[in-house]
Design a protein around this motif. Structure first.
Motif, short mmCIF file in Angstrom:
data_model
loop_
_atom_site.label_atom_id
_atom_site.label_comp_id
_atom_site.label_asym_id
_atom_site.label_seq_id
_atom_site.Cartn_x
_atom_site.Cartn_y
_atom_site.Cartn_z
N VAL A 136 1.07 -1.25 0.20
CA VAL A 136 0.40 0.02 -0.23
C VAL A 136 0.78 1.32 0.24
N GLN A 178 7.89 2.10 10.39
CA GLN A 178 6.54 2.72 9.91
C GLN A 178 6.95 4.07 8.34
N ILE A 198 8.30 8.28 9.42
CA ILE A 198 7.76 8.22 11.25
C ILE A 198 8.07 7.07 12.10
N GLU B 61 -8.93 -3.71 3.09
CA GLU B 61 -7.61 -3.60 1.66
C GLU B 61 -6.65 -3.64 1.96
N ASP B 62 -6.23 -2.16 3.09
CA ASP B 62 -4.94 -2.56 3.31
C ASP B 62 -3.94 -3.19 4.44
N GLN B 280 -3.27 10.43 -0.28
CA GLN B 280 -3.34 9.00 -0.76
C GLN B 280 -4.44 8.53 0.48
N PHE B 281 -4.34 8.67 1.43
CA PHE B 281 -5.77 7.71 2.24
C PHE B 281 -6.98 8.63 1.73
N ARG B 283 -7.70 9.09 -1.10
CA ARG B 283 -8.37 9.00 -2.66
C ARG B 283 -8.07 7.81 -2.69
N ARG B 284 -7.68 6.89 -1.64
CA ARG B 284 -7.54 5.60 -1.11
C ARG B 284 -9.25 5.20 -0.46
N TRP B 301 -11.10 2.45 10.75
CA TRP B 301 -9.75 2.39 9.62
C TRP B 301 -8.51 1.73 10.53
N ARG B 305 -5.71 -1.28 11.44
CA ARG B 305 -4.42 -1.45 10.80
C ARG B 305 -3.64 -1.49 12.28
N GLU B 309 -1.03 -3.60 12.37
CA GLU B 309 0.04 -4.37 12.45
C GLU B 309 0.22 -4.36 13.45
N LEU B 333 3.01 2.92 14.89
CA LEU B 333 2.08 2.87 13.31
C LEU B 333 1.92 4.83 12.50
N ALA B 334 2.23 4.26 11.28
CA ALA B 334 1.98 5.99 10.68
C ALA B 334 0.71 5.78 10.22
N PHE B 336 -1.08 8.92 9.40
CA PHE B 336 -1.31 10.16 8.28
C PHE B 336 -1.55 11.29 9.11
#
Lengths: 329, 394
Positions: A136, A178, A198, B61-62, B280-281, B283-284, B301, B305, B309, B333-334, B336
């Motif tokens: 992704v 990350q 990150i 999906e991710d 990107q998030f 748009r997805r 979400w 995630r 992760e 965790l990233a 955004f």
């Protein structure tokens, strides 16, 4: 050729030897332009329109063509490095950000952030040769010195994907920290560095004789007086002798200098604000960094590991590429 | 509001493309507890039927894309229920062997579900903001991806202090949720050195939302309501259900900015943010769901995630192992939001930046520059370890 006597004089004045005049191309993400700097005089010699949101930028091995990812145009724009005229565009898939060119100049491997794909484009026929499903948000792209493997980093999957340039299949995946943004091989192809923006780290991946990658070390950063959250590694460059690794640390406004023998950070060079990407001059005398939030580039003297000057460019500089020696004027 | 159970087989595609069986199957139940509510105050904000679940689809999906490379399959089951049916939905999922849950609901829903699910299960709170869930009412098997009321209030307070707007007028509603929100702002004022110089309560007298030319009355009522206040820099609106707060900007007697429930609002995420790769998030999400993201979607979400992760790094789907990893030093965790998000090991709250949103753009993001903490600037938002009375994590 007329510029050469002046260039030589300047080169001597700067203490560099045998340097020829090269052009430094800087993509300005917000300004929608590319700034051109002469690497001898360090003067801005041109700024030209480059489409919407130009980011990733690279130059053909013969030095004649400049490739720019115009992210908001969903295309790769190709310019003549001598005239700065736009020649044509290449299909890139949506929102191209970073790419890497085959050592032969063809094909171009492009990361498409929106589609979880790496797109392979023939730079001569302009045909799409392959689309490779990856993790992704694919971002960073690197090609092994022998040209057999293209590496892509996926920012949300947090992996480096090792793609064969022969069958376009993923043969290995390595989990990193990350939001991996950038990948860079050593010149001998035995090591790969991957920055995690990150995660705040650079992963060191050893490449075995048979090409099998293995994560062997993780480099961390620590700058007194800078919050750890702002130590966000992005661009990476390795000297061709494999001894020194330079890592741009984003909003920490510094470039870390790493001794490749020990993976230890030996210094932090203060540069402009939000440093993104970097490029060496062909003689590796200088390293140029793009500083997104101060609208300038910093020139680092590689041997002395010191910042020697900053040059104002367009709005929010992002990527940088330097013409190779022998590029026709 | 009862919806048929739908299985999101995001992993199905991955199965086909990988052409083999998965070593690990991760099954998560997403339960949304729906209550009757008024229509939104703005028709731009109509509740989507798949609120929250849409974020789950994207996370599937991710996670599946990543899982494809590791032999991990993700199967998410979603169900929307009325409050009385929440436990039955949970029981059914427990009966199917599910032990990982994401819940969109209020504090009491979360407590009932977490207690029924028991120690062998893990519940991620993707909606409830009540600070008490991170305090006296915390549970060891309940982690909070949604920011607390205290974190949101502190995010506003830091920005106000950064602006040197330290004299606040606090206008709160008459519902219990409004009073809790007001209390979070009183606490934030004391914590950061602002002064509440005036407090007024706006009584909710009921009624509908949709009136033709309702603004005519509002334009006359709000100035009268807000007349004669002691000199203040800023209005803080504590209104959990849009009873009056959206009417405050431009209608107050005095020309002052409004923050909190209207004007500048603290949010976990919004459909306009593009910073730190969020484009990107967005748009997805939009390509997958055909609409713009809401906070509930982002929080579901993010919860899934978090699970993904932890599964990726531990190669396990065991709730206890995953919880230990999530609360441990290795988890990050990233999301955004410009820096990694991690969990507070004293109350299970996810540390995260809070976006300050005017309805169109990011005005700012808290924590603000200069607010320091020995652990992380993110811990300037919400209950810090010495403040939380939560004992379940000790």
């Amino acid at each position: 050729m007329r510029a050469i006597p002046i260039a030589l004089a300047l080169a001597l004045a700067l203490g560099a030897t045998g340097a020829e005049a090269n052009k430094v191309f800087v993509s300005n993400e917000k300004g929608n332009t590319v700034t051109v700097i002469d690497s001898d005089s360090w003067q801005v010699i041109d700024e030209f329109a480059a489409g919407n949101r130009p980011r990733g930028i690279t130059i053909s091995p013969d030095g004649t063509k400049l490739y720019v990812c115009a992210s908001d145009d969903d295309t790769v724009r190709v310019f003549d490095t001598a005239t700065h005229d736009e020649l044509y565009t290449l299909p890139s898939g949506p929102d191209p950000e970073l790419f890497v060119l085959n050592h032969s100049g063809n094909p171009l491997y492009i990361a498409n952030e929106d589609d979880n794909l790496v797109t392979v484009v023939d730079t001569e026929t302009h045909a799409v040769l392959a689309e490779i499903p990856v993790g992704v948000e694919p971002e960073g792209m690197a090609i092994s010195p022998d040209g057999r493997v293209v590496v892509n980093t996926s920012e949300t999957t947090n992996m480096a994907h090792f793609i064969s340039t022969e069958d376009y299949q993923i043969h290995h995946n390595i989990l990193v920290d990350q939001r991996p943004r950038y990948a860079e091989y050593t010149a001998d192809g035995r090591k790969l560095y991957v920055s995690a923006e990150i995660g705040g780290t650079v992963s060191v991946i050893d490449i075995a004789e048979d090409g099998t990658p293995a994560l062997v070390d993780t480099i961390r950063f620590d700058v007194p007086g800078v919050l750890p959250e702002w130590l966000q590694p992005v661009g990476i460059r390795v000297t061709s002798d494999g001894k020194w690794v330079f890592v741009a640390l984003g909003p920490a406004n510094r470039v870390a200098v790493i001794d490749a023998a020990t993976d230890e950070v030996v210094d932090y060079i203060l540069v402009g604000q939000r440093v993104w990407q970097m490029a060496f001059t062909p003689d590796e005398a200088f390293l140029i960094t793009t500083n997104g939030n101060s609208n300038d580039v910093t020139v680092i003297d590689v041997a002395r590991q010191k910042a020697v000057r900053s040059i104002q460019v367009g709005q929010q500089p992002w990527g940088v590429a330097v013409t190779p020696d022998g590029t026709p004027d | 509001m009862l919806r048929p159970i739908c299985l999101l087989l995001a992993a199905a595609l991955a199965v086909l493309s990988a052409g083999g069986a998965f070593a690990l199957e991760v099954r998560v139940g997403v339960i949304r507890v729906d209550r009757p509510q008024l229509a939104p105050i703005s028709r731009l904000e109509a509740w989507p039927r798949d609120l929250g679940f849409a974020g789950g689809r994207l996370a599937d999906e991710d996670n599946a894309t990543t899982g494809r490379f590791l032999g991990h399959a993700y199967i998410t089951e979603t169900e929307a229920v009325v409050p009385d049916a929440a436990l039955a939905a949970l029981d059914r999922m427990l009966g199917e062997g599910l032990r990982l849950f994401v819940v969109l609901g209020q504090a009491d829903d979360l407590l009932a579900l977490a207690d029924r699910a028991g120690d062998g299960a893990l519940v991620l709170n993707a909606g409830a903001r009540e600070t008490r869930l991170r305090d006296a009412d915390c549970r060891a098997n309940l982690l909070h991806v949604a920011p607390s009321e205290a974190m949101l209030a502190d995010a506003v307070a830091e920005f106000a202090i950064w602006k040197k707007w330290t004299r606040w007028a606090l206008i709160s509603g008459s519902h219990p949720e409004d009073r809790a929100m007001a209390e979070a702002y009183r606490r934030a004022a004391a914590k950061f050195g602002a002064k509440i110089v005036e407090e007024r309560v706006f009584e909710d007298t009921g009624g509908g939302r949709r009136t033709d030319t309702g603004h005519v009355l509002v334009q006359r009522q709000i100035p009268v309501f807000s007349e004669g206040m002691r000199d203040y820099d800023l209005v803080i609106a504590a209104d959990a259900s849009d009873v009056f707060a959206p009417y405050l900007p431009f209608h107050m007697w005095d020309p002052r900015p409004v923050m909190g429930a209207a004007g500048l609002r603290p949010v976990s995420f919004h459909a306009a943010t593009e910073a730190w790769g969020a484009t990107q998030f967005q748009r997805r999400f939009e390509a997958l769901t055909g609409r713009q993201v809401r906070e509930e979607d982002y929080q579901v979400w993010l919860a899934l995630r978090v699970v993904g992760e932890a599964v990726t790094r531990t190669d396990s789907a065991d709730p206890v192992a995953l919880r230990d990893y999530m609360l441990g030093p290795g988890f990050e965790l990233a999301a955004f939001k410009g820096q990694k998000v991690t969990f507070r090991d004293w109350n299970g709250q996810l540390r995260q930046p809070i976006l300050l949103y005017d309805g169109r753009i990011n005005v700012s993001v808290s924590p603000q520059e200069g607010f320091l903490h020995q652990r992380s600037p993110l811990d300037t938002l919400g209950l810090d370890a010495p403040e939380s009375t939560c004992a379940a994590f000790r």
